[in-house]
Design an enzyme around this catalytic site. Structure first.
Site, mmCIF file in Angstrom:
data_model
loop_
_atom_site.group_PDB
_atom_site.id
_atom_site.type_symbol
_atom_site.label_atom_id
_atom_site.label_comp_id
_atom_site.label_asym_id
_atom_site.label_seq_id
_atom_site.Cartn_x
_atom_site.Cartn_y
_atom_site.Cartn_z
ATOM 1 N N GLU A 506 0.604 -1.288 -0.086
ATOM 2 C CA GLU A 506 0.024 0.091 -0.127
ATOM 3 C C GLU A 506 0.812 1.332 0.045
ATOM 4 O O GLU A 506 0.260 2.168 0.626
ATOM 5 C CB GLU A 506 -0.949 -0.191 1.193
ATOM 6 C CG GLU A 506 -2.115 -1.195 1.202
ATOM 7 C CD GLU A 506 -2.799 -1.170 2.422
ATOM 8 O OE1 GLU A 506 -3.106 -0.076 3.004
ATOM 9 O OE2 GLU A 506 -3.479 -2.289 2.704
ATOM 10 N N HIS A 663 -11.044 -7.695 7.135
ATOM 11 C CA HIS A 663 -10.114 -7.230 8.271
ATOM 12 C C HIS A 663 -11.002 -6.186 9.250
ATOM 13 O O HIS A 663 -11.569 -5.272 8.615
ATOM 14 C CB HIS A 663 -8.950 -6.823 8.042
ATOM 15 C CG HIS A 663 -8.073 -5.907 9.018
ATOM 16 N ND1 HIS A 663 -7.655 -6.464 10.120
ATOM 17 C CD2 HIS A 663 -8.084 -4.715 9.385
ATOM 18 C CE1 HIS A 663 -6.992 -5.729 10.961
ATOM 19 N NE2 HIS A 663 -7.353 -4.423 10.384
ATOM 20 N N HIS A 716 0.275 -0.816 17.106
ATOM 21 C CA HIS A 716 0.112 0.619 17.628
ATOM 22 C C HIS A 716 1.041 0.758 18.677
ATOM 23 O O HIS A 716 1.111 1.845 19.292
ATOM 24 C CB HIS A 716 -1.464 0.584 18.151
ATOM 25 C CG HIS A 716 -2.390 0.222 17.323
ATOM 26 N ND1 HIS A 716 -3.081 -0.739 17.178
ATOM 27 C CD2 HIS A 716 -2.959 1.182 16.568
ATOM 28 C CE1 HIS A 716 -4.002 -0.843 16.423
ATOM 29 N NE2 HIS A 716 -3.919 0.486 15.846
HETATM 30 N N1 GLN Z 1 -5.182 -2.875 4.794
HETATM 31 C C1 GLN Z 1 -4.958 -1.680 5.736
HETATM 32 C C2 GLN Z 1 -3.556 -1.320 6.263
HETATM 33 O O1 GLN Z 1 -2.974 -2.492 6.200
HETATM 34 C C3 GLN Z 1 -5.923 -1.832 7.080
HETATM 35 C C4 GLN Z 1 -5.717 -0.618 7.853
HETATM 36 C C5 GLN Z 1 -6.929 -0.828 9.213
HETATM 37 O O2 GLN Z 1 -7.563 -1.500 9.344
HETATM 38 N N2 GLN Z 1 -6.915 0.281 9.790
HETATM 39 O O3 GLN Z 1 -3.238 -0.390 6.681
HETATM 40 ZN ZN ZN Z 2 -7.013 -2.745 11.249
#
Ligand code: GLN
Ligand code: ZN
Length: 780
Positions: A506, A663, A716
């Protein structure tokens, strides 16, 4: 006495995200504590001044925070989890940030406090953690310091505290604590601390104190309601001479109205904006709420949240003025406050700097600073009569008319497509178990397949390339090359460490919602519209102003490039309709459900194109599904039905062989498992590591039919979990889930982390999966 213009809280991160920069500099060791403190003081001073100059009669204080106002409240109440080794006394900055972010040094290794979403917003707070015999003790001077600091600057403020009901109801017992104990029993123990704080504030000269009790808009059980009544009776009796405003927001009070108005406090603030004009139920019809509140107010002050603190549309001043007028007619001018619906924390600071926003759309908007202007105008108009604000009313009417009739909002093709949705469009060709069999054969993955959630670290080079491209200083070819180079690095790395299912990383995405919004029609973007998400993290929510459609593919070129680099499966990565809606500022001129369905169709187009381009796995992130859940259970069903339908519209277009992942972050699934299952994804990954797999309890009582990847790496926190820790988490997961169901992955995307952290953590994660495989094959 005239009607007072008031506010409940101001965004603290700064117009140019000054606080973010100061915090991150400090955490990296690049700047001193003194520098951080001075940025904090500068921001507070600026915001107080700005609010005072806007003409507010009540300016809040203690709404500032270096990380989170709930963490601040935990410090104030001396509610510090044992693992931080606090010995009593005043809480210093190191301890404060250790709770917020975890701490990993040679001498010390302690995890951060758990985070959760603040009601149905995208703001994350640190969950108060209670021990078995939790006691409380005033342990911070922040609220007093900030009150005096403002006073010294010539600003008389209304200090803000989080109330005892809310503090307890959004907290949790620490793992291992006597969790059966009803938490409401903690409320009486907090009362003495609130009394101490209020008494002190009164002695310092405070006239009003705002106690935030958004928990009053939730379904409350009897013990909580009783504890709340008793607590406020004691607080009011012991701390006379200071006016308490109990602030409720994020929904109407409904069956708690009686309780709220029976509290012996000076005033009640109510939210009259929650979904105006798009209410799902009469329960949040603002005019009904208003009438009920007026009837119940008695001799209380009534603070009317008529300016939306959660959205960025200009206020309809005429409609608001009428509402304020109704209250004034019954209660008298002296008893009515005009206010934003909630703290302005949830909207950007100032529209004034948005020079690049299309002027047509800009005219429809108001950010925090403009909202203060609206509050002041309304208070003036209600005090001196509508003639006195005639120009403002005319402007407001003109802008609303312009917006409602704008051609840019309506797209007939989109409306027709919505009407033509059929049940077949929401149904996979075969059942989950048939698909699973087929997918297993084709994909040939090992047991406990390892993967990531999508993003990899966003390095300086990536950000720079994106910034240059945006400014037009990099051409499309150079940009594509830069992104492809990064994608190749990420793919090579994943191959090298032996991950089973790969992602492209990404790099092209600034943000998982903004990236899609930029390519969909019906969306607009700000330059500076930052809203705090957690700690130093901010997001810039897109503005959905019109009908949504997808003019052309959004992610296909990157997914295809990545897949071309390897024989292993690369997951295509999309954001789902619920999350795009939830993390945007949504148009308020039609029901949210319609806007969400339009997005679902747009995502479906992208899923189609990805599959056609040879992508065999597609993840549709619904990170925000849980947080969008209505606060009241009575409203859940229709929300969940729409969520399930829209996820299925987005995903069910694929062949059986194509594996759909989803997700979700920070999700508590206990009450919504059937809906999660009804989404009919093949695999779900969820956040679980910070809570030590506690979230998996949901999977005990309800057997989730598909595959699950419970996160075993808390992304996090900068802390790198060890192989042993991850193995332990997997072992816990295996007690609840069947081995053939289990995937191994981090809690969420890796974009906020640095490469060195990610490398160590992912390598540990792959090693943990190998160990788990050996263990199961060893035991047969
Ligand atoms: N695909 C997104 C990432 O990996 C998912 C981020 C999220 O769930 N906040 O950043
Ligand atoms: Zn997430």
């Amino acid at each position: 006495m005239s009607i007072r213009a008031t506010s409940l809280g101001f965004p603290r991160v700064g117009l140019h995200r000054e606080l973010k920069k100061a915090l991150e500099g400090y955490w990296k060791g690049q700047s001193s504590k003194v520098a951080l403190l001075s940025v904090g003081a500068e921001l507070r001073a600026r915001h107080w001044k700005l609010q005072q100059d806007a003409g507010l009669d009540h300016v809040p204080s203690n709404d500032f925070s270096f990380y989170d106002q709930i963490l601040d409240m935990s410090c104030t109440l001396g509610c510090i989890p044992q693992r931080y080794g606090w010995k009593g006394g005043i809480i210093d900055m190191d301890l404060y940030f250790a709770m917020a972010r975890g701490r990993q040094t040679v001498a010390d290794d302690v995890t951060a406090m758990e985070m959760s979403k603040w009601f149905d917003t995208n703001y994350h707070y640190l969950v108060p953690e209670f021990a078995s015999h939790q006691t409380f003790k005033l342990s911070s001077t922040k609220v007093f310091d900030e009150y005096l600091e403002a006073k010294a600057l010539g600003v008389e403020t209304r200090p803000v505290l989080v109330g005892p009901l809310t503090y307890v109801s959004i907290g949790k017992y620490a793992a291992g604590a006597d969790a059966d104990t009803d938490r409401s029993a903690l409320i009486p123990r907090l009362v003495p601390i609130y009394i101490e704080i209020l008494t002190k504030l009164r002695n310092l000269g405070a006239q009003w104190v705002q106690i935030d009790e958004p928990a009053l808009v939730l379904d409350l059980s009897e013990p909580y309601r009783n504890a709340c009544s008793v607590a406020y009776r004691q607080i009011a009796a012991a701390a006379p001479g200071v006016n308490i405003l109990v602030a409720t927001y994020f929904d109407g009070l409904r069956d708690n109205a009686e309780l709220a108005f029976s509290l012996p406090v000076a005033g009640i603030h109510v939210d009259l904006c929650r979904s105006p004009g798009q209410a799902n139920t009469t329960a949040n019809d603002p005019d009904r709420i208003l009438e009920e509140c007026i009837a119940k107010a008695g001799d209380k002050y009534l603070s009317l949240g008529v300016v939306d603190g959660r959205n960025i549309w200009r206020n309809d001043l005429y409609a608001s003025l009428q509402r304020v007028g109704k209250a004034v007619a019954k209660l008298g001018a002296d008893r009515v406050f005009v206010a934003p619906s909630c703290s302005l924390l949830h909207v950007p600071v100032d529209l004034g700097v948005e020079q690049q926003l299309d002027a047509g759309i800009r005219n429809w908007l108001a950010f925090a600073t403009q909202k203060l202007g609206e509050v002041v105008t309304l208070a003036a108009g209600a005090s001196a009569g509508k003639e006195s604000i005639r120009a403002a009313l005319e402007e407001s009417d003109a802008r609303h008319l312009d917006r409602n009739t704008s051609r840019r909002i309506h797209n007939q093709a989109v409306k027709l497509r919505l009407e033509a949705i059929t049940p077949a469009m929401m149904t996979r060709r075969s059942s989950l178990s048939e698909r699973r069999k087929l997918q297993r054969e084709i994909l040939g993955l090992p047991q406990f397949p390892t993967t990531t959630i999508g993003s990899f670290p966003q390095t300086h080079e990536i950000r720079q390339a994106r910034a240059l491209r945006k400014k037009g200083d990099m051409d499309a070819v150079d940009y594509r090359n830069a992104m492809q180079k990064e994608i190749k690095t990420v793919v090579d790395y994943q191959l090298q460490i032996g991950l089973d299912v790969l992602v492209h990383g990404e790099p092209e995405r600034n943000d998982m919602v903004e990236y899609f919004g930029e390519q969909l029609s019906g969306f607009a973007f700000t330059q500076n519209g930052w809203v705090q998400s957690y700690g130093s993290r901010c997001v810039k929510p897109p503005i959905i102003f019109g009908d949504v459609s997808r003019p052309s593919p959004m992610t296909v070129q990157w997914a295809v490039y990545a897949q071309g680099l390897t024989d292993k499966v690369v997951k295509g990565m999309l954001t789902g309709p619920i999350t795009i809606l939830q993390w945007s500022f949504v148009r308020d001129d039609q029901p949210r459900a319609i806007t969400q369905r339009q997005i679902a169709l747009a995502i479906r187009d992208e899923v189609d194109d990805l599959e056609r381009a040879g992508i065999r796995m597609i993840q549709i992130d619904e990170a925000a599904l849980r947080e969008g859940l209505p606060l009241r259970r009575a409203d859940w069903q229709s929300y969940l039905e729409n969520a399930v339908t829209d996820f299925r519209i987005a995903s069910c277009t694929v062949e059986d062989r194509t594996q759909i992942h989803t997700h979700m972050c920070y999700s508590e699934f206990n009450d919504i498992m059937p809906s999660i299952a009804a989404m009919d994804a093949d695999v779900i990954s969820i956040e679980t590591s910070r809570s030590q797999m506690e979230l998996l309890n949901a999977f005990v009582s309800y057997r989730y039919p598909a595959d699950i990847g419970p996160g075993i790496y808390d992304i996090h926190s900068p802390r790198v979990p060890t192989v042993e820790e991850m193995v332990a988490l997997l072992t816990k997961a295996r007690q609840v889930l069947a081995p053939e169901q289990l995937w191994v992955n981090p809690d969420c995307g890796l974009k906020t982390r640095s490469w060195p952290e990610v490398q160590r953590a992912l390598e540990n994660m792959v090693a943990a999966a190998r160990l788990a495989r050996e263990e199961t094959s060893g035991t047969g």
